[in-house]
Motif scaffolding. Structure first.
Motif: not given
Length: 236
Positions: A140-141, A160, A163-164, A193, A195
Motif C-alpha cells: 500500500n502507498a 506502493g 495505483t493509490a 492501492t 495493482d
C-alpha cells in the motif's frame, strides 16, 4: 396385468435414464474436461459459454472452469453474471485456492466497490488461503503518520505497488492525483492501492488533527501607543 408390466417398464426406463445421466455427469465430464479448452476455442462464444456452464454445473469444485466461464462473461460484457458466478463459488464452499477470491475482489474493485474488495480478502475463512493472498496483494502507498499538523501543510501518498486511491472522512473513494491540503479540524484518511490486475492492498487509516499552531519561540517588537505616543514592548 398389462398395466403392471407397463408400470414396470416405465420404472426401468427411468432407472436407465437416471443411471445414464449420472454416468455422463461423472465420466463424461471428466472426458470433456481434458479437451474443453480446445473445444471451446474452436467454437463460437455462445457455444463456449454453454460448454463451460455445463462443466461448472457438473463439477462445481473445478475453479479453472469457473474462472474460464467468468472470463467469457466479461468478454461479452456480462459483469453481473461473472460476479454472481464467482460469488456462488465462494458462498458454496467451492473455492479451494486464492484464485476465485482474487478474481472476485478485482471485479469488485473495477466496479468501484473497493470496500467490498478489501473486506472479501480480509475475511477469508481459511488460514492457508489467507497466507497465500497476503503474498499476492500489493504494497500500500504510505501517507504521513497520524498526528497533529499545522494548517497549510500538504499530505502526499508515496510508494506502493500500484495505483493509490484515498477516501477522506468516509466520503467517496478518489483516485490520488497529487498532494492533499486538509482544512483545519479532525480528519480520517483511508488509503488503498490497486495493482494492474485491480487486486487491492489492505486499507490503511490515518487520523489527523489540522490546526493553526502558534510559534514555538515568541517574537518581541516595539510598538507605539496610538493614544499617548509611548513605545511599548509587544509579543506575538
Amino acid at each position: 396385468m398389462g398395466r403392471t408390466w407397463v408400470a414396470v417398464l416405465c420404472v426401468a426406463a427411468l432407472v436407465i435414464i437416471a443411471a445414464g445421466a449420472v454416468f455422463f455427469a461423472t465420466v463424461g465430464a471428466s472426458m470433456l474436461s481434458n479437451g474443453l479448452a480446445e473445444l471451446a476455442a474452436r467454437s463460437g462464444p455462445g457455444v463456449a459459454v454453454t460448454l463451460y456452464r455445463w462443466a461448472v454445473s457438473a463439477n462445481p469444485y473445478d475453479a479453472a472452469h469457473r474462472l474460464a466461464l467468468c472470463r467469457l462473461y466479461l468478454q461479452q460484457g456480462q459483469q453481473g453474471a461473472a460476479l454472481a458466478l464467482l460469488q456462488a463459488g465462494i458462498d458454496g464452499g467451492w473455492a479451494t485456492g486464492p484464485d476465485l477470491y482474487l478474481a472476485l475482489a478485482s471485479l469488485y474493485a473495477d466496479s468501484g466497490r473497493l470496500e467490498d474488495a478489501c473486506a472479501l480478502l480480509d475475511s477469508v475463512p481459511s488460514d492457508y488461503i489467507s497466507r497465500r493472498l497476503a503474498g499476492l496483494r500489493p504494497e500500500n502507498a504510505a501517507a504521513p503518520p497520524s498526528g497533529t499538523y499545522a494548517s497549510g501543510r500538504t499530505f502526499s501518498l508515496e510508494g506502493g505497488g500500484g495505483t493509490a486511491w484515498y477516501r477522506l472522512d468516509g466520503g467517496a473513494w478518489t483516485l490520488y492525483g497529487g498532494p492533499l491540503e486538509l482544512q483545519e479540524g479532525k480528519h480520517t484518511l483511508s488509503v488503498v492501492t490497486l495493482d494492474r490486475d485491480s487486486v487491492p492492498s489492505r486499507v490503511d487509516e490515518y487520523r489527523y488533527t489540522v490546526e493553526k499552531l502558534k510559534n514555538a519561540a515568541a517574537t518581541w517588537h516595539m510598538v507605539r501607543c496610538p493614544f499617548c505616543g509611548e513605545l511599548w514592548l509587544e509579543m506575538d
